[in-house]
Design an enzyme around this catalytic site. Sequence first.
Site, short mmCIF file in Angstrom:
data_model
loop_
_atom_site.label_atom_id
_atom_site.label_comp_id
_atom_site.label_asym_id
_atom_site.label_seq_id
_atom_site.Cartn_x
_atom_site.Cartn_y
_atom_site.Cartn_z
CB CYS A 35 42.46 38.61 42.46
SG CYS A 35 42.00 37.03 43.21
CB CYS A 81 39.00 35.99 39.62
SG CYS A 81 38.94 37.52 40.58
CB CYS A 127 39.21 38.91 45.27
SG CYS A 127 38.72 39.20 43.56
CB CYS A 179 37.23 34.87 42.95
SG CYS A 179 38.80 35.35 43.72
CB CYS A 186 48.80 43.57 55.92
SG CYS A 186 50.29 42.67 56.27
#
Length: 139
Positions: free
Chosen positions: A50, A53, A98, A101, A121
Amino acid sequence: MTETSPAGKKSEEWRALLPAESFAVLFREATEPPGSSPLNHEKGAGTFVCAACHLPLFESATKYESGTGWPSFFAPIEGSVGTKRDFRMILPRTEYHCARCAGHQGHVFPDGPQPTGKRYCNNGVALLFVPEGEPLPER
């Protein structure tokens, strides 16, 4: 806006840490233009994390060329993403984010390759690529 993400940061804190395009995708659910991400062509061994984070989300072994113009994967790392229904395009879709976060990553579709048959995607600006053997970034 002063909402706080599950990772404990306020919107303004994420805005200060991220490029504008990444912030818009991750925390305002924008979408980057298709074909705009250099990660579309990333074929190295490693981990996609991510961009906010730095939670590991996908292993490079699950990346494939979907022809959509966005980095695509057939499976996330177990426990790394959460999902919710998205009706922004009228027809329902499954949005994923995510797990740490809650940053928006993209949408999952049922037209991917085996073994899962799924296509995650992803917006490239919502990810960072960490080559195998390099340490994962901290945040």
